[in-house]
Motif scaffolding. Structure first.
Motif, PDB file in Angstrom:
ATOM      1  N   LYS A   1      28.257   3.845  46.735  1.00  0.00           N
ATOM      2  CA  LYS A   1      29.791   3.875  46.989  1.00  0.00           C
ATOM      3  C   LYS A   1      30.610   4.263  45.698  1.00  0.00           C
ATOM      4  O   LYS A   1      31.415   4.892  45.788  1.00  0.00           O
ATOM      5  CB  LYS A   1      30.467   2.506  47.490  1.00  0.00           C
ATOM      6  N   ALA A   2      30.360   3.601  44.574  1.00  0.00           N
ATOM      7  CA  ALA A   2      31.144   3.930  43.409  1.00  0.00           C
ATOM      8  C   ALA A   2      30.679   5.368  42.937  1.00  0.00           C
ATOM      9  O   ALA A   2      31.945   5.791  42.265  1.00  0.00           O
ATOM     10  CB  ALA A   2      30.746   2.900  42.326  1.00  0.00           C
ATOM     11  N   VAL A   3      29.611   5.593  43.148  1.00  0.00           N
ATOM     12  CA  VAL A   3      29.500   7.235  42.777  1.00  0.00           C
ATOM     13  C   VAL A   3      30.039   8.150  43.361  1.00  0.00           C
ATOM     14  O   VAL A   3      30.670   9.156  43.135  1.00  0.00           O
ATOM     15  CB  VAL A   3      27.763   7.636  42.854  1.00  0.00           C
ATOM     16  N   LEU A   4      30.110   8.117  44.871  1.00  0.00           N
ATOM     17  CA  LEU A   4      30.957   8.980  45.770  1.00  0.00           C
ATOM     18  C   LEU A   4      32.620   8.826  45.504  1.00  0.00           C
ATOM     19  O   LEU A   4      33.085   9.954  45.503  1.00  0.00           O
ATOM     20  CB  LEU A   4      30.658   8.620  47.127  1.00  0.00           C
ATOM     21  N   MET A   5      32.882   7.545  45.420  1.00  0.00           N
ATOM     22  CA  MET A   5      34.362   7.510  44.896  1.00  0.00           C
ATOM     23  C   MET A   5      34.689   8.062  43.634  1.00  0.00           C
ATOM     24  O   MET A   5      35.764   8.790  43.543  1.00  0.00           O
ATOM     25  CB  MET A   5      34.747   5.944  45.217  1.00  0.00           C
ATOM     26  N   ASN A   6      33.782   7.898  42.790  1.00  0.00           N
ATOM     27  CA  ASN A   6      34.079   8.525  41.566  1.00  0.00           C
ATOM     28  C   ASN A   6      34.368  10.000  41.269  1.00  0.00           C
ATOM     29  O   ASN A   6      35.031  10.391  40.545  1.00  0.00           O
ATOM     30  CB  ASN A   6      33.119   7.909  40.399  1.00  0.00           C
ATOM     31  N   GLY A   7      33.535  10.454  42.293  1.00  0.00           N
ATOM     32  CA  GLY A   7      33.549  12.124  42.334  1.00  0.00           C
ATOM     33  C   GLY A   7      34.439  12.712  43.305  1.00  0.00           C
ATOM     34  O   GLY A   7      34.552  13.859  43.271  1.00  0.00           O
ATOM     35  N   ALA A   8      35.002  11.819  44.047  1.00  0.00           N
ATOM     36  CA  ALA A   8      35.918  12.456  45.041  1.00  0.00           C
ATOM     37  C   ALA A   8      37.006  13.177  44.491  1.00  0.00           C
ATOM     38  O   ALA A   8      37.659  12.909  43.662  1.00  0.00           O
ATOM     39  CB  ALA A   8      36.368  11.232  45.911  1.00  0.00           C
ATOM     40  N   GLN A   9      37.278  14.210  45.225  1.00  0.00           N
ATOM     41  CA  GLN A   9      38.417  15.281  44.808  1.00  0.00           C
ATOM     42  C   GLN A   9      39.615  14.983  45.481  1.00  0.00           C
ATOM     43  O   GLN A   9      39.618  14.752  46.807  1.00  0.00           O
ATOM     44  CB  GLN A   9      37.717  16.711  44.977  1.00  0.00           C
ATOM     45  N   TYR A  10      40.702  15.280  44.973  1.00  0.00           N
ATOM     46  CA  TYR A  10      42.040  15.407  45.553  1.00  0.00           C
ATOM     47  C   TYR A  10      42.226  16.294  46.478  1.00  0.00           C
ATOM     48  O   TYR A  10      41.789  17.469  46.394  1.00  0.00           O
ATOM     49  CB  TYR A  10      43.196  15.288  44.537  1.00  0.00           C
ATOM     50  N   LEU A  11      42.994  15.983  47.650  1.00  0.00           N
ATOM     51  CA  LEU A  11      43.214  17.029  48.789  1.00  0.00           C
ATOM     52  C   LEU A  11      44.518  17.852  48.223  1.00  0.00           C
ATOM     53  O   LEU A  11      45.471  17.186  47.730  1.00  0.00           O
ATOM     54  CB  LEU A  11      43.301  16.312  50.112  1.00  0.00           C
ATOM     55  N   LYS A  12      44.867  18.973  48.816  1.00  0.00           N
ATOM     56  CA  LYS A  12      45.991  19.638  48.439  1.00  0.00           C
ATOM     57  C   LYS A  12      46.897  19.452  49.567  1.00  0.00           C
ATOM     58  O   LYS A  12      48.301  19.599  49.658  1.00  0.00           O
ATOM     59  CB  LYS A  12      45.767  21.244  48.443  1.00  0.00           C
ATOM     60  N   GLY A  13      46.526  18.812  50.865  1.00  0.00           N
ATOM     61  CA  GLY A  13      47.498  18.737  51.845  1.00  0.00           C
ATOM     62  C   GLY A  13      46.741  18.395  53.393  1.00  0.00           C
ATOM     63  O   GLY A  13      45.263  18.310  53.207  1.00  0.00           O
ATOM     64  N   ILE A  14      47.166  18.032  54.291  1.00  0.00           N
ATOM     65  CA  ILE A  14      46.834  17.881  55.476  1.00  0.00           C
ATOM     66  C   ILE A  14      47.087  18.399  56.553  1.00  0.00           C
ATOM     67  O   ILE A  14      48.361  18.776  56.566  1.00  0.00           O
ATOM     68  CB  ILE A  14      46.604  16.447  55.933  1.00  0.00           C
ATOM     69  N   GLN A  15      46.437  18.998  57.665  1.00  0.00           N
ATOM     70  CA  GLN A  15      46.847  19.748  58.660  1.00  0.00           C
ATOM     71  C   GLN A  15      47.569  18.654  59.806  1.00  0.00           C
ATOM     72  O   GLN A  15      47.194  17.768  59.966  1.00  0.00           O
ATOM     73  CB  GLN A  15      45.541  20.305  59.482  1.00  0.00           C
TER      74      GLN A  15
END
Length: 242
Positions: A1-15
């Motif tokens: 969980k920590a690994v995945l959250m650490n590498g998660a990337q910001y979204l530019k927007g939502i549909q």
């Protein structure tokens, strides 16, 4: 969980039907962002950064400090982004709680040579409401930081946690904890609502319930005595009641 959250990337927007709505980091639309394996683990030659993962146990009131230094010369690391994430499995909280974190851990960073402190999840102070905290910033070669994990007001004797660091970083063991650590400032954030509010709420509810039960009992007892007196009056009377 920590690994995945650490590498998660910001979204530019939502549909949103025919349009795309803008979002902000850590908002209710994206939280930590979208999962990205390429940004979570070193996968050479597809990316070029280091990852350090620690699984530790901390006792109430203790502070674990880790020295971090950015080195872009070793193995020609070119990643300019530094990310550190703290995650722990918190004990189950009470239903309808206001401050639901029982074992509060705080993640923060201090920049070497300055008094600047960086807090997680885009906050200006400590985060006392989440059991996942992340700090992300752009760095340069030679930058140095102290990453701190502080246990504040644990409901148990100790708490295990996972700490993940990615970027052009040198091993944590090469930069030991300062000999004289700075004093703790648990709950320095004025916006904090700690678990004592829950305790006060519970005491108030219990006290109020006791008062209500006592009033109801007194009312029932009074009616019972009144009915008994009426029955006695009827039994003693020799004339029929009209």
């Amino acid at each position: 969980k920590a690994v995945l959250m650490n590498g998660a990337q910001y979204l530019k927007g939502i549909q949103n039907v025919a349009s795309v709505d803008s979002v902000s980091p850590y908002d209710n639309n994206q939280n930590m962002g979208r999962i990205s394996l390429m940004d979570s683990l070193p996968l050479r030659p597809y990316n070029n950064f280091n990852a350090i993962i620690r699984d530790e146990k901390i006792s109430d009131g203790d502070v674990h400090r880790y020295g971090i230094k950015i080195d872009t010369t070793t193995e020609s690391c070119t990643r300019e982004e530094f990310s550190v994430t703290l995650v722990w499995a918190d004990p189950p909280g009470a239903s309808n709680c206001r401050a639901c974190v029982l074992n509060n851990l705080d993640l923060y960073m201090n920049i070497a040579g300055t008094n600047n402190t960086i807090f997680p999840n885009g906050n200006a102070g400590r985060d006392h409401f989440n059991n996942a905290e992340r700090i992300r910033l752009t760095v340069m070669d030679g930058d140095a930081f102290t990453v701190s994990v502080e246990a504040c007001d644990l409901s148990t004797k100790s708490q295990r946690y996972a700490l993940v660091v990615t970027g052009c970083v040198v091993s944590l063991a090469q930069y030991p904890t300062p000999v004289v650590p700075p004093p703790s400032k648990c709950f320095e954030n004025p916006a904090v609502v700690d678990n004592s509010s829950n305790k006060t709420l519970y005491v108030g509810i219990i006290s109020g319930s006791i008062v209500v039960v006592a009033i109801c009992f007194a009312f029932i007892l009074s009616r019972s005595r009144d009915n008994e007196s009426r029955r006695t009056m009827f039994s003693d009377s020799t004339q029929p009641l009209v």
